[in-house]
Scaffold this active site. Structure first.
Site, PDB file in Angstrom:
ATOM      1  CG  ASN A 160      -1.956   1.090   1.143  1.00 13.20           C
ATOM      2  OD1 ASN A 160      -2.833   1.015   0.289  1.00 13.20           O
ATOM      3  ND2 ASN A 160      -1.860   2.101   1.981  1.00 13.20           N
ATOM      4  CG  ASP A 190      -7.388  17.731   7.035  1.00 14.36           C
ATOM      5  OD1 ASP A 190      -6.817  17.689   5.935  1.00 14.36           O
ATOM      6  OD2 ASP A 190      -7.923  16.738   7.545  1.00 14.36           O
ATOM      7  CD  GLU A 205      -2.469   2.163  -3.153  1.00 14.17           C
ATOM      8  OE1 GLU A 205      -1.480   1.498  -2.768  1.00 14.17           O
ATOM      9  OE2 GLU A 205      -3.580   2.124  -2.584  1.00 14.17           O
TER      10      GLU A 205
HETATM   11 MN    MN Z   1      -4.378   1.254  -0.931  1.00 15.11          MN
END
Ligand code: MN
Length: 424
Positions: free
Chosen positions: A134, A248, A197
């Protein structure tokens, strides 16, 4: 490519602040003053740094050699058909390696006054668990020389972390800073669990630049993008610490939570490495958060109406909460179906405007013109009450939000020429 060649490539846009710059708030002032230009801080306290480097779609598309309106199709294709990366033996980022860690010495800024402290914001994390790999973005609050508290949102890395903790293990991770736009886009992509990814980044460079992404293996066994400026090698341990407040994407302070602690074991960096700063709530943050979501909206709306031209999550809506979709309308009601499909595809979105394909979704003014001349609230407005929405919308009530859809497409049946913008 490393950051220096990109700065050279975009030198007509780059703002260089020659003098010394303090880590505490001063870096942010320079970055906020030039939101759409790369700001190079060669003398930031702790070392050289850059921010806003990828703050426009134009620079991202220039780096990928595709026109801005081809970025979404390229990303869609890459997400649908990931490709292998290329493992190389050597990388500049492994040139300088140290086990004598001092994160506090790095050019890591404190961005806003009420932030909990100094934050690493542009780190793309690599992790592996039971055969799944990931990549994802997670901010790191520096807690001491070798540790930080990390906002691990409840997605794939959190799943790996939970599984590792249940198995009584720590989770090996690598945090890569100073990446090319394709690796950053990959870090912002949400695909199903288990899809690496990095292979999406590789499909993107393969299609656009005719080369795969190069990866290099770290001492802990993980492979990371070879073009990074810095890589922190470490592990998530079974300990939590207060994380936040922190500004954020919506430019408000996110709340304090107990979050996992990262212990850094090795730091690797290029010679004269340039640190990458992404300021929350500025356009560079928006692009890598919002742009990777646009293909999913495109696909969903494409299933509801015959032809979608373009999708944009708008900067004004933090590239997360508001969007615009242009379609070729063929039936009365296509606009409303497009609204429902778009909300279903990106559940954080609370406002979407559907326009015809003669409207430029990348122009806020053009979109407002479509609303002004083609929209009537009693016919074209869709309001959904108490839908689950974004956790970062301060106006949401307990995670529930109301959603606003605006069908600003021309009505069929009338004289279409009445709605066309006059041209010379
Ligand atoms: Mn992922």
């Amino acid at each position: 490519m490393a950051i220096r060649p990109w700065l050279e490539r975009f030198r007509s846009d780059v703002v260089t602040i020659e003098g010394p710059v303090k880590r505490e708030l001063e870096a942010t002032r320079h970055l906020v003053a030039h939101p759409d230009r790369p700001v190079f801080l060669p003398n930031l306290e702790g070392g050289p740094a850059v921010g806003n480097l990828w703050s426009t779609r134009d620079r991202v598309s220039a780096a990928l050699h595709v026109p801005p309106d081809r970025l979404l199709p390229a990303l869609l294709q890459a997400q649908a058909h990931p490709k292998d990366t290329n493992l190389v033996d050597k990388a500049e980022v492994l040139r300088e390696t140290s086990r004598d860690i001092d994160l506090t010495a790095l050019p890591v800024p404190k961005l806003f006054p009420k932030d909990a402290g100094r934050y690493i914001t542009a780190g793309v994390w690599v992790a592996e668990w039971k055969g799944a790999r990931n990549l994802s973005f997670h901010r790191i609050l520096i807690l001491g020389k070798d540790r930080g508290a990390c906002r691990i949102v409840p997605r794939h890395l959190r799943h790996m972390y939970n599984e590792a903790m249940q198995a009584g293990e720590e989770l090996k991770v690598a945090v890569c800073i100073g990446l090319d736009p394709w690796n950053l886009l990959a870090g912002g992509t949400s695909v199903e669990y288990g899809v690496d990814e990095s292979r999406i980044a590789s499909a993107l460079t393969d299609a656009c630049l005719a080369k795969p992404v190069e990866m290099v293996r770290l001492p802990n066994g993980l492979t990371v993008p070879a073009d990074a400026e810095y890589v922190l090698e470490g592990r998530l341990i079974p300990e939590t610490h207060d994380e936040g407040p922190f500004v954020d994407a919506v430019r408000t302070y996110d709340r304090v939570r107990k979050e996992p602690v990262l212990v850094v074991e090795r730091i690797h960096h290029r010679k004269d490495a340039i640190f990458h700063i992404i300021v929350g709530g500025l356009d560079e943050h928006f692009l890598f958060m919002g742009m990777p979501r646009e293909p999913a909206i495109y696909q969903a709306v494409s299933r509801a109406v015959p032809h979608v031209k373009a999708v944009r999550l708008t900067e004004g809506g933090c590239a997360w909460l508001h969007g615009v979709v242009s379609i070729r309308k063929q039936h009365q009601g296509d606009g409303k179906n497009a609204i429902l499909a778009a909300f279903g595809a990106h559940t954080s979105m609370k406002q979407v405007v559907i326009v015809d394909e003669d409207i430029d979704v990348f122009s806020d003014r053009d979109v407002e013109w479509a609303i002004a001349t083609r929209f009537q609230a009693d016919r074209g407005l869709v309001v959904l009450h108490d839908v689950r929405g974004s956790s970062i919308d301060p106006s949401a009530r307990d995670g529930f939000t109301s959603k606003l859809g605006i069908d600003a497409t021309k009505p069929l049946g009338g004289d279409p020429a009445m709605f066309d913008k006059a041209a010379l």
